[in-house]
Design a protein around this motif. Structure first.
Motif, PDB file in Angstrom:
ATOM      1  N   THR A  79       0.813  -1.223   0.000  1.00 37.74           N
ATOM      2  CA  THR A  79       0.000   0.000   0.000  1.00 37.74           C
ATOM      3  C   THR A  79       0.848   1.276   0.000  1.00 37.74           C
ATOM      4  O   THR A  79       0.360   2.336  -0.339  1.00 37.74           O
ATOM      5  CB  THR A  79      -0.951   0.065   1.207  1.00 37.74           C
ATOM      6  N   HIS A  82       0.967   3.168  -3.066  1.00 33.06           N
ATOM      7  CA  HIS A  82      -0.195   3.999  -3.410  1.00 33.06           C
ATOM      8  C   HIS A  82       0.082   5.500  -3.321  1.00 33.06           C
ATOM      9  O   HIS A  82      -0.690   6.304  -3.810  1.00 33.06           O
ATOM     10  CB  HIS A  82      -1.381   3.640  -2.505  1.00 33.06           C
ATOM     11  N   TYR A 107      -8.203  13.452   1.917  1.00 29.31           N
ATOM     12  CA  TYR A 107      -7.414  12.504   1.132  1.00 29.31           C
ATOM     13  C   TYR A 107      -5.929  12.869   1.069  1.00 29.31           C
ATOM     14  O   TYR A 107      -5.071  11.987   1.120  1.00 29.31           O
ATOM     15  CB  TYR A 107      -7.984  12.411  -0.287  1.00 29.31           C
TER      16      TYR A 107
ATOM     17  N   LEU B   4      -2.307   7.445  10.376  1.00 27.64           N
ATOM     18  CA  LEU B   4      -3.345   7.142   9.393  1.00 27.64           C
ATOM     19  C   LEU B   4      -4.690   6.829  10.051  1.00 27.64           C
ATOM     20  O   LEU B   4      -5.714   7.389   9.644  1.00 27.64           O
ATOM     21  CB  LEU B   4      -2.886   6.008   8.473  1.00 27.64           C
ATOM     22  N   LEU B  87     -10.905   5.875  -1.203  1.00 28.38           N
ATOM     23  CA  LEU B  87     -10.133   5.964   0.041  1.00 28.38           C
ATOM     24  C   LEU B  87      -9.008   4.935   0.063  1.00 28.38           C
ATOM     25  O   LEU B  87      -7.875   5.231   0.421  1.00 28.38           O
ATOM     26  CB  LEU B  87     -11.050   5.784   1.253  1.00 28.38           C
ATOM     27  N   LEU B  88      -9.322   3.694  -0.325  1.00 28.37           N
ATOM     28  CA  LEU B  88      -8.308   2.640  -0.256  1.00 28.37           C
ATOM     29  C   LEU B  88      -7.251   2.767  -1.347  1.00 28.37           C
ATOM     30  O   LEU B  88      -6.251   2.050  -1.323  1.00 28.37           O
ATOM     31  CB  LEU B  88      -8.974   1.258  -0.309  1.00 28.37           C
ATOM     32  N   SER B  89      -7.471   3.682  -2.302  1.00 29.67           N
ATOM     33  CA  SER B  89      -6.410   3.912  -3.290  1.00 29.67           C
ATOM     34  C   SER B  89      -5.346   4.851  -2.724  1.00 29.67           C
ATOM     35  O   SER B  89      -4.323   5.087  -3.346  1.00 29.67           O
ATOM     36  CB  SER B  89      -6.984   4.470  -4.587  1.00 29.67           C
ATOM     37  N   LYS B  90      -5.611   5.390  -1.536  1.00 30.62           N
ATOM     38  CA  LYS B  90      -4.598   6.187  -0.851  1.00 30.62           C
ATOM     39  C   LYS B  90      -3.653   5.228  -0.123  1.00 30.62           C
ATOM     40  O   LYS B  90      -3.999   4.059   0.079  1.00 30.62           O
ATOM     41  CB  LYS B  90      -5.250   7.145   0.164  1.00 30.62           C
ATOM     42  N   PRO B  91      -2.502   5.721   0.320  1.00 31.52           N
ATOM     43  CA  PRO B  91      -1.592   4.811   1.033  1.00 31.52           C
ATOM     44  C   PRO B  91      -2.124   4.470   2.420  1.00 31.52           C
ATOM     45  O   PRO B  91      -1.568   4.876   3.428  1.00 31.52           O
ATOM     46  CB  PRO B  91      -0.266   5.595   1.096  1.00 31.52           C
ATOM     47  N   LEU B  92      -3.225   3.763   2.458  1.00 32.97           N
ATOM     48  CA  LEU B  92      -3.904   3.438   3.709  1.00 32.97           C
ATOM     49  C   LEU B  92      -4.218   1.943   3.740  1.00 32.97           C
ATOM     50  O   LEU B  92      -5.138   1.492   3.066  1.00 32.97           O
ATOM     51  CB  LEU B  92      -5.211   4.255   3.801  1.00 32.97           C
ATOM     52  N   PRO B  93      -3.463   1.179   4.527  1.00 35.93           N
ATOM     53  CA  PRO B  93      -3.760  -0.253   4.633  1.00 35.93           C
ATOM     54  C   PRO B  93      -5.142  -0.464   5.242  1.00 35.93           C
ATOM     55  O   PRO B  93      -5.620   0.366   6.030  1.00 35.93           O
ATOM     56  CB  PRO B  93      -2.678  -0.773   5.577  1.00 35.93           C
ATOM     57  N   ARG B  94      -5.761  -1.565   4.878  1.00 35.71           N
ATOM     58  CA  ARG B  94      -7.130  -1.800   5.331  1.00 35.71           C
ATOM     59  C   ARG B  94      -7.250  -1.853   6.848  1.00 35.71           C
ATOM     60  O   ARG B  94      -8.227  -1.372   7.408  1.00 35.71           O
ATOM     61  CB  ARG B  94      -7.661  -3.105   4.724  1.00 35.71           C
ATOM     62  N   PHE B  97      -7.458   1.551   8.240  1.00 31.85           N
ATOM     63  CA  PHE B  97      -8.784   2.111   7.991  1.00 31.85           C
ATOM     64  C   PHE B  97      -9.761   1.627   9.054  1.00 31.85           C
ATOM     65  O   PHE B  97     -10.498   2.410   9.670  1.00 31.85           O
ATOM     66  CB  PHE B  97      -9.269   1.689   6.593  1.00 31.85           C
TER      67      PHE B  97
END
Ligand SMILES: Nc1ncnc2c1ncn2[C@@H]1O[C@H](COP(=O)(O)OP(=O)(O)O)[C@@H](O)[C@H]1O
Ligand SMILES: [Mg+2]
Lengths: 319, 259
Positions: A79, A82, A107, B4, B87-94, B97
């Protein structure tokens, strides 16, 4: 070129179908694709071809049945990668309770910019996508086209190296489409890689360095828009009209389409000289002779060999 | 809060505030005003007990309703409305989140509980009772309610990672009710003198989250002190359980295909 921007190897996705979700249907069938850095790459296919599925796989929103992919040389499971990519989902939807400015602020926080830089970037980006005047309106009041613009803004506000856009022109009016085309061309100018899906062929034809055509989950061709077209037989279009009182050859008139006094006829290259001879014999005035380059649209129709009626599903946009 | 999960948590809290979640406080205020007026008129020396009992029960129930109903929708709503896609296309692991959503609801519940506590204090003040040292037990009872809410929220989040909001609500309610009666199940088993049933009942007792221990409303209402050991025990118990549930939720959610 060093590493490819996007490298897709054998990517496959089966979706469970039916009431018990026991049966599987293959929506993407071992896709192999390589996109180089700095390219504008068009991912073409009619509705249901598997374009969105591919993008969702690349974004790790869904997981592949088989295959892998790398973006900027890094695994799509990473990730942190990303930070360098942007993604516009199909028919994007965002938090109702935020304004466009707040959403972008939310964002960009993930990219770690300091507050002052976020503010500047966001203001510039809102300007860029034509949302300055609606920047402080809650997104619940946004139209589909405005959401699409917000979606594009959030995909590129953090200066990503590779941008994925799923149907970026959809929901936009002709002016909006042109603006998006300009944005995509700007991104290329800045050396970014743009990978966008579309079922509107003229958009791809106008923008792309290369295109891939997907149909029923299978890759049916990759190449420059020109290359793909060059396989086709070229024809020639002749525009002519009669001089005062001189009759024109009947067989030509029957095959021609008439607009006012003018006739337009398309003939295979081999018939060009005989046809011109006929027209000379009756002293017709030749207005123009030009080669007909079959459009990507023609290619696409031929590739997607379905009965003509079914083509209604493919939106054809005449520029 | 620039981590995050912190970024996600703040947005979750902001969403709750803008969606007027805190309006439930009006309802709580009405209960407290009504109780204070009625008790003030009867006035037979048990004002404090009645007000504290009623206030803490209301704080607990309102909190539970919020924790369950908002909790089961935390992730579901983001998937259903597809806000998660961008949102998940940002550098944010699930998992970050998920943690952020959880903490966000916890902040909401804490703020909400804080205001209800003020309301309870105002009601006590209105019935004309000076605050005394043993009132600390009211604050401890409220702290326990918060721990309980943290645990319930974690369950709601966990269930919602693999089932619909409807089912998640049922599961969470089921776990809560069973957890409240966990000691009774054990005691019932002990009554049988059948060693198999006894150990079975004990097993259930240990597996179920023990919500019983978080309820010290009666102690607080009587002005009894709450043992310090219970404070530690409950804190550690809730913390451990929440961490385990978040880990399990992350494991499930990280493998999930978003539709
Ligand atoms: N979540 C899903 N469950 C089952 N089938 C799906 C799902 N998503 C997509 N499909 C199927 O996969 C195929 C490809 O869909 P999609 O990738 O959305 O195509 P495109 O974006 O090219 O229009 C379609 O036949 C579609 O019905
Ligand atoms: Mg699609």
């Amino acid at each position: 070129m060093s590493t490819a921007a996007i490298e897709i190897v054998g990517l496959t996705k089966d979706y469970p179908v039916g009431f018990w979700r026991k049966r599987m249907r293959r929506s993407l069938d071992s896709l192999n694709l390589q996109v180089e850095e700095g390219e504008i790459f068009g991912f073409l296919g009619p509705n249901g071809a598997g374009k969105t599925t591919t993008l969702k796989l690349l974004m790790r929103l869904i997981f592949p049945t088989a295959g892998t992919a790398r973006i900027l040389g890094r695994s799509i499971g990473d990730t942190r990668m990303h930070r360098d990519i942007g993604y516009l989902p199909e028919q994007p939807y965002f938090y109702d309770h935020l304004t466009a400015r707040e959403l972008l602020d939310y964002y960009t926080r993930f990219s770690g910019y300091p507050a002052a830089e976020r503010r500047d970037r966001i203001a510039r980006m809102l300007e860029r996508v034509g949302l300055s005047s609606a920047a402080d309106v809650q997104l619940r009041k946004f139209s589909k086209g405005m959401l699409q613009r917000v979606g594009i803004a959030q995909a590129i506000v953090h200066d990503p190296k590779v941008v994925f856009l799923d149907e970026p022109m959809s929901g936009l009016d002709p002016i909006g489409r042109r603006e998006v085309r300009d944005i995509i061309l700007d991104l290329k100018q800045q050396g970014r890689t743009v990978f966008f899906s579309t079922h509107i062929l003229s958009d791809a034809e106008m923008l792309c360095d290369r295109v891939a055509v997907l149909h029923l989950g299978q890759l049916r061709g990759v190449g420059a828009p020109g290359e793909i077209v060059s396989i086709e037989v070229h024809g020639v279009e002749i525009l002519f009209e009669s001089r005062e009182g001189r009759p024109l050859p009947l067989d030509l008139i029957q095959r021609a389409t008439r607009t006012g006094q003018r006739y337009r006829i398309e003939v295979p290259e081999a018939e060009l000289y005989p046809t011109l001879g006929q027209l000379r014999d009756c002293d017709a005035r030749i207005l123009s002779v030009s080669t007909v380059r079959p459009t990507l649209e023609d290619y696409f129709f031929r590739l997607v060999d379905r009965p003509k009626e079914a083509h209604a599903a493919v939106e054809v946009n005449v520029p | 809060m620039s981590s995050l999960p912190g970024i996600v948590a703040i947005n979750t809290f902001r969403e709750a505030v803008r969606d007027r979640v805190l309006y439930n406080l009006i309802f709580f205020a009405l209960i407290m005003i009504g109780a204070a007026i009625i008790v003030g008129q009867i006035s037979i020396g048990i004002e404090r007990q009645v007000i504290v009992n009623l206030g803490l029960s209301a704080i607990s129930i309102i909190g539970l309703i919020m924790a369950i109903f908002i909790g089961v929708g935390l992730v579901y709503k983001e998937i259903e409305k597809r806000t998660l896609y961008s949102l998940l296309s940002k550098p944010l692991p699930r998992w970050e989140f998920l943690t952020g959503k959880y903490v966000g609801l916890l902040i909401t519940l804490t703020v909400n509980t804080f205001f209800m506590t003020l309301g309870l204090a105002a009601a006590l003040f209105y019935v004309g009772r000076p605050f005394v040292r043993s009132d600390v037990s009211i604050l401890v009872a409220i702290y326990f309610i918060l721990l309980e809410l943290a645990l319930v929220t974690a369950f709601a989040l966990f269930f919602s990672c693999f089932s619909s909001p409807m089912l998640s609500t049922l599961f969470t309610l089921g776990i809560y009710v069973a957890g409240v009666f966990a000691p009774d199940i054990r005691n019932l088993g002990d009554l049988t003198h059948n060693s198999a049933i006894q150990s079975g009942a004990r097993a259930i007792y240990y597996v179920l989250p023990n919500f019983h221990n978080f309820n010290s409303i009666a102690l607080a209402a009587h002005g009894d002190a709450i043992p310090l050991a219970l404070l530690w025990q409950n804190t550690l118990y809730a913390l451990l359980y929440v961490v385990l549930l978040l880990l399990a939720s992350s494991a499930v959610f990280s493998r999930r295909n978003l539709k």
